[in-house]
Write an enzyme that holds these catalytic residues in place. Structure first.
Site, mmCIF file in Angstrom:
data_model
loop_
_atom_site.group_PDB
_atom_site.id
_atom_site.type_symbol
_atom_site.label_atom_id
_atom_site.label_comp_id
_atom_site.label_asym_id
_atom_site.label_seq_id
_atom_site.Cartn_x
_atom_site.Cartn_y
_atom_site.Cartn_z
ATOM 1 N N HIS A 69 0.833 -1.205 0.000
ATOM 2 C CA HIS A 69 0.000 0.000 0.000
ATOM 3 C C HIS A 69 0.865 1.252 0.000
ATOM 4 C CE1 HIS A 69 -4.114 -1.573 0.464
ATOM 5 N NE2 HIS A 69 -3.415 -2.656 0.756
ATOM 6 N N PRO A 70 0.408 2.288 -0.695
ATOM 7 C CA PRO A 70 1.183 3.535 -0.739
ATOM 8 C C PRO A 70 0.974 4.369 0.528
ATOM 9 C CG PRO A 70 -0.860 3.827 -1.928
ATOM 10 C CD PRO A 70 -0.813 2.366 -1.493
ATOM 11 N N ILE A 123 -5.489 2.870 5.911
ATOM 12 C CA ILE A 123 -6.847 3.134 6.373
ATOM 13 C C ILE A 123 -7.751 3.157 5.148
ATOM 14 C CG2 ILE A 123 -6.681 5.662 6.238
ATOM 15 C CD1 ILE A 123 -8.290 5.722 8.929
ATOM 16 N N ALA A 125 -9.587 4.960 3.123
ATOM 17 C CA ALA A 125 -9.740 6.412 2.942
ATOM 18 C C ALA A 125 -11.152 6.787 2.534
ATOM 19 C CB ALA A 125 -8.730 6.914 1.908
#
Length: 172
Positions: A69-70, A123, A125
């Site tokens: 994940h970024p 999370i 988003a």
């Protein structure tokens, strides 16, 4: 065009992975390892099977999934190198429209989080506004490593469900 569950159930392994490989960020292995659990009665059953695969994976594979994940509003976002899904999700939370002070705070928290846990803050988003994301980043820095990995995987499950809902046609 969204797929039907029936069509997805009829796919061979390569087509199945091609259709669902994006659901878990840069981790098509989740779809590949879930293929044999077909047929799925609905999106919920598919999501449960995918999450069972994710959670049942060896620790190093789960960690690699989180690391795929970024960073939120990080260099990949700034350079336009996010996956299409991640870009839409971060934009939905307003992370593409940060004030300079907000961007600096997220960058600081991203760094502190990576230093503490060795993986990016994850999370869902789309289910959070930027203020809630900032508060979660601050709060979750106090978690222990095992609790935080578990939290990150839970957030990935939420992200996956929303991505599935975009991929699979709603049934009447």
């Amino acid at each position: 065009m969204p797929l039907s569950i029936a069509a997805l159930n009829s796919f061979d392994r390569d087509a199945f992975v091609a259709a669902l490989g994006h659901v878990f960020e840069h981790s098509p292995w989740v779809a590949a390892d879930t293929f044999a659990k077909r047929p799925f009665r609905d999106v919920q059953a598919l999501h449960e099977a995918l999450c069972e695969t994710m959670l049942g994976a060896p620790a190093e594979r789960k960690l690699a999934l989180v690391r795929a994940h970024p960073d939120l509003a990080g260099r990949l976002a700034a350079s336009g190198a996010l996956t299409a899904s991640s870009a839409r999700e971060q934009a939905a939370a307003g992370l593409d429209r940060l004030q300079p002070a907000e961007a600096a705070e997220i960058a600081r928290l991203n760094g502190a989080y990576r230093d503490r846990f060795g993986f990016p803050f994850v999370i869902c988003a789309r289910l959070n506004a930027k203020d809630a994301i900032l508060a979660s980043m601050r709060r979750r820095l106090a978690n222990g490593p095992e609790a935080e990995l578990s939290t990150a995987l839970g957030e990935i499950a939420k992200i996956a469900r929303l991505r599935l809902d975009e991929t699979i046609a709603k049934e009447n």
